[in-house]
Design a protein around this motif. Structure first.
Motif, short mmCIF file in Angstrom:
data_model
loop_
_atom_site.label_atom_id
_atom_site.label_comp_id
_atom_site.label_asym_id
_atom_site.label_seq_id
_atom_site.Cartn_x
_atom_site.Cartn_y
_atom_site.Cartn_z
N MET A 21 -3.74 1.90 -25.98
CA MET A 21 -4.06 3.14 -25.27
C MET A 21 -4.65 2.85 -23.89
SD MET A 21 -2.99 5.52 -27.10
CE MET A 21 -3.72 6.90 -26.25
N SER A 22 -5.48 1.83 -23.77
CA SER A 22 -6.09 1.55 -22.48
C SER A 22 -6.30 0.05 -22.35
CB SER A 22 -7.42 2.29 -22.37
OG SER A 22 -8.04 1.96 -21.15
N ARG A 23 -5.54 -0.57 -21.48
CA ARG A 23 -5.70 -2.00 -21.24
C ARG A 23 -5.21 -2.27 -19.82
NH1 ARG A 23 -4.57 -6.83 -25.47
NH2 ARG A 23 -4.98 -8.54 -24.06
N MET A 24 -6.15 -2.41 -18.93
CA MET A 24 -5.85 -2.58 -17.52
C MET A 24 -5.17 -3.93 -17.27
SD MET A 24 -7.03 0.20 -16.27
CE MET A 24 -7.18 -0.05 -14.52
N ALA A 25 -4.28 -3.93 -16.30
CA ALA A 25 -3.62 -5.17 -15.88
C ALA A 25 -3.18 -5.02 -14.43
CB ALA A 25 -2.41 -5.47 -16.77
N GLN A 26 -3.19 -6.13 -13.72
CA GLN A 26 -2.74 -6.14 -12.34
C GLN A 26 -1.67 -7.20 -12.17
OE1 GLN A 26 -6.22 -6.92 -12.89
NE2 GLN A 26 -6.75 -4.76 -12.89
N ILE A 27 -0.74 -6.90 -11.27
CA ILE A 27 0.29 -7.86 -10.89
C ILE A 27 0.31 -7.93 -9.38
CG2 ILE A 27 2.74 -8.43 -10.90
CD1 ILE A 27 3.02 -6.90 -13.51
N ILE A 28 0.29 -9.14 -8.86
CA ILE A 28 0.43 -9.39 -7.42
C ILE A 28 1.69 -10.23 -7.24
CG2 ILE A 28 -0.56 -10.50 -5.38
CD1 ILE A 28 -3.33 -10.06 -6.66
N VAL A 29 2.54 -9.82 -6.32
CA VAL A 29 3.75 -10.58 -6.00
C VAL A 29 3.61 -11.10 -4.58
CG1 VAL A 29 6.26 -10.49 -5.68
CG2 VAL A 29 5.18 -9.17 -7.52
N MET A 30 3.76 -12.40 -4.42
CA MET A 30 3.77 -13.02 -3.10
C MET A 30 5.17 -13.56 -2.88
SD MET A 30 0.76 -12.53 -2.08
CE MET A 30 0.98 -13.43 -0.57
N ALA A 31 5.82 -13.08 -1.82
CA ALA A 31 7.19 -13.50 -1.52
C ALA A 31 7.40 -13.36 -0.02
CB ALA A 31 8.19 -12.65 -2.30
N GLY A 32 7.26 -14.46 0.67
CA GLY A 32 7.33 -14.46 2.12
C GLY A 32 8.59 -13.85 2.68
N TYR A 33 8.41 -12.82 3.51
CA TYR A 33 9.49 -12.20 4.25
C TYR A 33 10.61 -11.64 3.37
CZ TYR A 33 6.86 -14.94 7.55
OH TYR A 33 5.83 -15.50 8.25
N GLU A 34 10.25 -11.09 2.22
CA GLU A 34 11.23 -10.53 1.28
C GLU A 34 11.05 -9.01 1.15
OE1 GLU A 34 13.68 -12.13 -0.25
OE2 GLU A 34 13.07 -14.19 -0.65
N VAL A 37 14.10 -7.06 -0.14
CA VAL A 37 14.39 -7.35 -1.54
C VAL A 37 13.44 -6.57 -2.44
CG1 VAL A 37 14.42 -9.17 -3.29
CG2 VAL A 37 15.30 -9.64 -1.01
N MET A 38 12.15 -6.51 -2.09
CA MET A 38 11.15 -5.83 -2.91
C MET A 38 11.21 -4.31 -2.79
SD MET A 38 9.03 -6.99 -5.13
CE MET A 38 7.57 -6.04 -5.40
N GLU A 39 11.86 -3.80 -1.76
CA GLU A 39 11.84 -2.37 -1.45
C GLU A 39 12.17 -1.46 -2.64
OE1 GLU A 39 12.83 1.51 -0.32
OE2 GLU A 39 14.39 0.10 -0.93
N PRO A 40 13.17 -1.76 -3.49
CA PRO A 40 13.46 -0.85 -4.62
C PRO A 40 12.28 -0.67 -5.58
CG PRO A 40 15.25 -2.42 -4.33
CD PRO A 40 14.15 -2.85 -3.42
N LEU A 41 11.45 -1.68 -5.70
CA LEU A 41 10.32 -1.58 -6.64
C LEU A 41 9.08 -0.96 -5.98
CD1 LEU A 41 10.60 -4.93 -8.65
CD2 LEU A 41 11.69 -2.72 -9.06
N THR A 42 9.20 -0.60 -4.69
CA THR A 42 8.10 0.08 -4.01
C THR A 42 8.30 1.60 -4.05
OG1 THR A 42 9.15 -0.04 -1.82
CG2 THR A 42 7.71 -1.88 -2.46
N ARG A 43 9.32 2.04 -4.77
CA ARG A 43 9.58 3.47 -4.95
C ARG A 43 9.49 3.79 -6.44
NH1 ARG A 43 15.10 3.80 -3.80
NH2 ARG A 43 15.19 1.62 -3.28
N TYR A 44 9.10 5.01 -6.76
CA TYR A 44 9.12 5.44 -8.15
C TYR A 44 10.56 5.49 -8.64
CZ TYR A 44 4.20 6.69 -7.87
OH TYR A 44 2.85 6.63 -7.71
N ASP A 45 10.75 5.22 -9.91
CA ASP A 45 12.08 5.22 -10.52
C ASP A 45 12.49 6.65 -10.86
OD1 ASP A 45 14.42 4.56 -11.86
OD2 ASP A 45 13.37 4.08 -13.72
N GLU A 46 13.36 7.21 -10.05
CA GLU A 46 13.84 8.58 -10.27
C GLU A 46 14.89 8.64 -11.37
OE1 GLU A 46 12.49 11.17 -8.70
OE2 GLU A 46 11.17 9.86 -7.53
N THR A 47 15.53 7.52 -11.67
CA THR A 47 16.62 7.51 -12.65
C THR A 47 16.15 7.34 -14.09
OG1 THR A 47 16.94 5.12 -12.57
CG2 THR A 47 18.10 6.43 -10.92
N GLY A 48 14.95 6.85 -14.25
CA GLY A 48 14.44 6.58 -15.60
C GLY A 48 14.97 5.28 -16.19
#
Length: 168
Positions: A21-34, A37-48
């Motif tokens: 029910m409640s378990r915090m977690a963080q993810i950091i992605v480091m990817a130089g000059y990408e 490539v990362m842009e699709p995951l910076t938007r909410y998923d409208e398609t589900g």
């Protein structure tokens, strides 16, 4: 405050296991000059189509390319590593993914090896799957523990008792 599952409290070890029910977690992605490539995951998923919810936020002060996301529940983050893996990285060998579950002592490092994201062992740390608490329900991430000068580590479960499902 997260809801404590009293049946999973590891007395004497200072480790509390929280319900899905409640378990915090963080993810950091480091990817130089990408950025592209990362842009699709910076938007909410409208398609589900995604199995996880949310979107990565750009760390704007960093010029080389960094993104982060925070999850509030363990059942809302499954599949994020698969989606990161599937991106068409220009330089996958430079991608670093740092994962931190609220029960971890420190971030865990994941990098591409043979085309897939694998956890890279960090000296002085160990991911532990506690034998006293077999996985139930959602995938169990185990806990990353600092092993230096500690004698209170739980007993690590043998591989055949570990949850084979990836919670990320």
């Amino acid at each position: 405050m997260p809801r404590v599952d009293e049946n999973r409290f590891a007395a004497g070890h200072g480790v509390r296991w929280y319900s899905a029910m409640s378990r915090m977690a963080q993810i950091i992605v480091m990817a130089g000059y990408e950025d592209e490539v990362m842009e699709p995951l910076t938007r909410y998923d409208e398609t589900g189509a995604r199995t996880w919810s949310g979107k990565f936020e750009k760390i704007t002060e960093w010029f080389i390319g960094g993104w982060y996301i925070e999850f509030c529940r363990s059942n809302g983050r499954s599949g994020v590593l698969n989606d990161l893996e599937a991106l068409p990285w220009d330089r996958p060998e430079r991608v670093q993914v740092m994962l931190h579950d609220e029960e971890d002592d420190c971030f865990a490092l994941w990098m591409f090896r043979d085309g897939v994201l694998k956890e890279i062992p960090i000296p002085g740390t160990r991911r532990i799957f506690d034998v006293r608490y077999p996985p139930k329900g959602h995938p169990d991430p185990g806990v990353v523990r600092n092993t230096y000068a500690r004698d209170d580590l739980p007993v690590h479960a043998p591989e055949y008792e570990q949850d084979p499902r990836l919670c990320w």
